[in-house]
Motif scaffolding. Sequence first.
Motif, PDB file in Angstrom:
ATOM      1  N   UNK A  65       0.924  -1.242   0.102  1.00 42.54           N
ATOM      2  CA  UNK A  65      -0.137  -0.111   0.198  1.00 42.54           C
ATOM      3  C   UNK A  65       0.747   1.355   0.005  1.00 42.54           C
ATOM      4  N   UNK A  66       0.700   2.311  -0.999  1.00 39.81           N
ATOM      5  CA  UNK A  66       1.292   3.380  -0.879  1.00 39.81           C
ATOM      6  C   UNK A  66       1.060   4.681   0.105  1.00 39.81           C
ATOM      7  N   UNK A  67       1.816   5.362   0.339  1.00 35.19           N
ATOM      8  CA  UNK A  67       1.644   6.572   1.009  1.00 35.19           C
ATOM      9  C   UNK A  67       0.218   7.227   1.304  1.00 35.19           C
ATOM     10  N   UNK A  68      -0.138   7.434   0.174  1.00 34.45           N
ATOM     11  CA  UNK A  68      -1.519   8.092   0.186  1.00 34.45           C
ATOM     12  C   UNK A  68      -2.413   7.278   0.521  1.00 34.45           C
ATOM     13  N   UNK A  69      -2.352   5.922   0.098  1.00 34.37           N
ATOM     14  CA  UNK A  69      -3.642   4.965   0.323  1.00 34.37           C
ATOM     15  C   UNK A  69      -3.400   4.726   1.937  1.00 34.37           C
ATOM     16  N   UNK A  70      -2.431   4.773   2.629  1.00 30.41           N
ATOM     17  CA  UNK A  70      -2.145   4.640   3.935  1.00 30.41           C
ATOM     18  C   UNK A  70      -2.693   5.819   4.717  1.00 30.41           C
ATOM     19  N   UNK A  71      -2.672   7.004   4.335  1.00 28.36           N
ATOM     20  CA  UNK A  71      -2.865   8.251   4.922  1.00 28.36           C
ATOM     21  C   UNK A  71      -4.658   8.185   4.813  1.00 28.36           C
ATOM     22  N   UNK A  72      -5.053   7.910   3.971  1.00 34.30           N
ATOM     23  CA  UNK A  72      -6.392   8.205   3.705  1.00 34.30           C
ATOM     24  C   UNK A  72      -7.058   6.825   4.455  1.00 34.30           C
ATOM     25  N   UNK A  73      -6.476   5.657   4.284  1.00 34.75           N
ATOM     26  CA  UNK A  73      -7.015   4.529   5.162  1.00 34.75           C
ATOM     27  C   UNK A  73      -7.323   4.873   6.743  1.00 34.75           C
ATOM     28  N   UNK A  74      -6.007   5.595   7.213  1.00 38.57           N
ATOM     29  CA  UNK A  74      -6.182   6.037   8.860  1.00 38.57           C
ATOM     30  C   UNK A  74      -7.078   7.113   8.885  1.00 38.57           C
TER      31      UNK A  74
ATOM     32  N   UNK B 152      -3.457  18.222  -1.028  1.00 35.46           N
ATOM     33  CA  UNK B 152      -4.966  18.664  -1.413  1.00 35.46           C
ATOM     34  C   UNK B 152      -6.088  17.527  -1.038  1.00 35.46           C
ATOM     35  N   UNK B 153      -5.810  16.329  -1.410  1.00 42.92           N
ATOM     36  CA  UNK B 153      -6.816  15.149  -1.553  1.00 42.92           C
ATOM     37  C   UNK B 153      -6.786  14.866   0.022  1.00 42.92           C
ATOM     38  N   UNK B 154      -5.563  14.736   0.690  1.00 43.63           N
ATOM     39  CA  UNK B 154      -5.610  14.181   2.010  1.00 43.63           C
ATOM     40  C   UNK B 154      -6.122  15.260   3.042  1.00 43.63           C
ATOM     41  N   UNK B 155      -5.770  16.521   2.552  1.00 43.59           N
ATOM     42  CA  UNK B 155      -6.403  17.665   3.612  1.00 43.59           C
ATOM     43  C   UNK B 155      -7.874  17.632   3.558  1.00 43.59           C
ATOM     44  N   UNK B 156      -8.693  17.652   2.379  1.00 45.53           N
ATOM     45  CA  UNK B 156     -10.033  17.637   2.180  1.00 45.53           C
ATOM     46  C   UNK B 156     -10.525  16.430   2.816  1.00 45.53           C
TER      47      UNK B 156
END
Length: 261
Positions: free
Chosen positions: A1-10, A188-192
């Motif tokens: 799992x890449x970083x962005x998916x990990x962040x969104x999952x958390x 932007x995606x993670x922030x929103x």
Amino acid sequence: MNVIDTLLGKIEGAKDLDFGIIFSDSIELFKKTWLQGFLMVLFTMLIMLPLIIVFYIPLIGMVLAQQENGYVDTNGMEGFFEGMSALYILFVVVAVLVLGSVTFAINAGFYRIMRKIDNNEQVLTPDFFYFVKKQYLGKTFMIMLATIGIAIPSALLCYIPLIYTMVPLSFFVAIFAFNPDLTVGEIIKVSFKLGHKKWLISFGLIIVSALLANLVGYLLCGIGLLFTSAFTYHPIYLIYKNVIGFDKHSAIDEIGTTTIE
């Protein structure tokens, strides 16, 4: 799992946050970081000073000249603004974006400093300028453009959308500070995602912390704002910490591991 998916999952699986605990922890952390917060505000003011001089000195000079004549010429004021060349206006706009990008980078450095202090680590004054580097300034410039591109249309739509977007926009700096390798679109995606998931508690903490910082600052004869205005950054940091957290071997842990007081 890449970083962005990990962040969104958390963010998606984050537990509920307690307003009182976050606010109380913000006050406790502020007691440890107030000096660094003051320095951040001071550095920001010094960076913006050239722009203030360029923009306001001609205007102040004209006003003083009119006062010497004993009257205020409204037509003269209108003529002053109408006489501004397109090149001058373009210069001011570009200067705002460039200096705003540097300020954004310093704010990101402050978030990094907060994390160090929160972990009882020593910090250096140059830590404020960690992101004031060529490899990051291009990204901070693009984030500034994105911020303006989101904020202005939101404000034009009767300000109601701005009430919503102000929360995700508040997370831009924190997301960048702890994940500097993300692309602008990913930040932007993670922030929103984080702002939407924790919108109500974030909005409440931002408003209450801003009111408290201003109230205490004005009670201290206005100059106290230099020390209290940084308080508004603390709830954002703690929301990030409690929702996403910091992996022991994350990239941010590998950044600048050598610290000196």
